[in-house]
Design an enzyme around this catalytic site. Structure first.
Site, short mmCIF file in Angstrom:
data_model
loop_
_atom_site.label_atom_id
_atom_site.label_comp_id
_atom_site.label_asym_id
_atom_site.label_seq_id
_atom_site.Cartn_x
_atom_site.Cartn_y
_atom_site.Cartn_z
N GLY A 46 -4.67 -52.26 35.32
CA GLY A 46 -4.66 -52.53 33.95
C GLY A 46 -3.78 -53.56 33.47
CD GLN A 51 1.45 -55.42 31.68
OE1 GLN A 51 0.49 -55.17 31.31
NE2 GLN A 51 2.12 -55.26 32.88
CB CYS A 92 4.83 -50.96 34.84
SG CYS A 92 4.38 -52.37 33.77
CG LEU A 93 0.54 -55.20 37.63
CD1 LEU A 93 -0.62 -56.08 36.82
CD2 LEU A 93 0.80 -55.39 38.87
CG HIS A 134 1.16 -47.92 31.85
ND1 HIS A 134 2.13 -47.51 32.56
CD2 HIS A 134 0.95 -49.56 31.80
CE1 HIS A 134 2.65 -48.56 33.21
NE2 HIS A 134 2.05 -49.96 32.46
CD GLU A 135 -2.19 -51.21 30.79
OE1 GLU A 135 -1.58 -52.10 30.37
OE2 GLU A 135 -2.31 -50.90 31.91
CG HIS A 138 2.62 -52.64 28.55
ND1 HIS A 138 3.71 -53.24 28.96
CD2 HIS A 138 1.88 -52.20 29.65
CE1 HIS A 138 3.82 -52.98 30.38
NE2 HIS A 138 2.87 -52.49 30.71
O1 GNR Z 1 -1.48 -51.07 37.96
C1 GNR Z 1 -1.00 -50.19 37.70
N1 GNR Z 1 -1.12 -48.77 38.07
C2 GNR Z 1 -0.58 -47.92 37.13
C3 GNR Z 1 -0.47 -46.68 37.91
C4 GNR Z 1 -0.20 -45.52 37.08
C5 GNR Z 1 -0.14 -45.58 35.72
C6 GNR Z 1 -0.15 -46.74 35.08
C7 GNR Z 1 -0.53 -48.03 35.96
S1 GNR Z 1 -0.78 -49.25 35.02
C8 GNR Z 1 -0.49 -50.56 36.27
C9 GNR Z 1 -0.99 -52.09 35.73
C10 GNR Z 1 0.30 -52.33 34.49
O2 GNR Z 1 1.36 -52.52 34.43
N2 GNR Z 1 -0.45 -52.40 33.28
O3 GNR Z 1 0.49 -52.43 32.11
NI NI Z 2 2.39 -51.89 32.65
#
Ligand code: GNR
Ligand code: NI
Length: 168
Positions: A46, A51, A92-93, A134-135, A138
């Site tokens: 995601g 980001q 998270c990236l 999670h997104e 952000h």
């Molecule tokens: O790549 C991602 N893997 C992930 C694994 C578990 C819960 C959430 C994520 S999102 C993350 C990519 C990212 O940072 N999205 O904002």
């Molecule tokens: Ni993230």
């Protein structure tokens, strides 16, 4: 298409609240393409616009095994439809190299618009549910490290700041 630069914790720009998307034009389509390319290149499931330093309410996700099912959510919202929580080891990236267990609602109804502005809804469960939440975090300036202890968060901050200094 282009690969966009991903902001990393503790960059203060990750704390901004994104504004609703109001214009559905070719520029938005290019941004979505670039975000998908950036997400795939970084091996993420995601990516939120925040980001890549675009403070608009949109995100892209691909939770499929073969990375061939991109989903785009514009102006998304998540409505919890069950009290049940699930734990996932989240990464998270924007917090590269760190994983922590986070507990979130297991199932929810996601409402959003597609790239033409058309509204749609879907029931999200499993990793899609976790990822959408999670997104959306952000877009509200929130990171998964906000759910863990202050001590762990500070350790992650110190390590990433050290790495940023090295590569600066
Ligand atoms: O790549 C991602 N893997 C992930 C694994 C578990 C819960 C959430 C994520 S999102 C993350 C990519 C990212 O940072 N999205 O904002
Ligand atoms: Ni993230």
């Amino acid at each position: 298409m282009s690969i966009l630069q991903i902001l990393e914790f503790p960059d203060p720009r990750l704390r901004k609240t994104a504004s609703p998307v109001t214009v559905f034009d070719a520029k938005l389509e290019v941004l979505i393409e670039d975000m998908l390319e950036t997400m795939y290149e970084a091996d993420g499931i995601g990516l939120a616009a925040t980001q890549v330093n675009v403070h608009k309410r949109l995100l892209v996700i691909d939770v499929s095994e073969n990375k061939d099912s991109p989903q785009t959510f514009i102006n998304p919202s998540f409505e919890i439809i069950e009290d049940e929580l699930v734990e996932y080891d989240e990464g998270c990236l924007s917090v590269p190299g760190f994983y922590e267990t986070v507990s979130r609602p297991a199932i929810g109804k996601v409402s959003a618009q597609d790239l033409t502005g058309e509204a749609f809804e879907l029931d999200a469960y499993g990793i899609l549910s976790t990822c959408v939440q999670h997104e959306i975090d952000h877009l509200n300036g929130k990171l998964f490290v906000d759910y863990i202890s202050a001590l762990k968060r500070q350790r992650i901050r110190n390590k990433l700041e050290k790495e940023h200094k090295k590569s600066a």
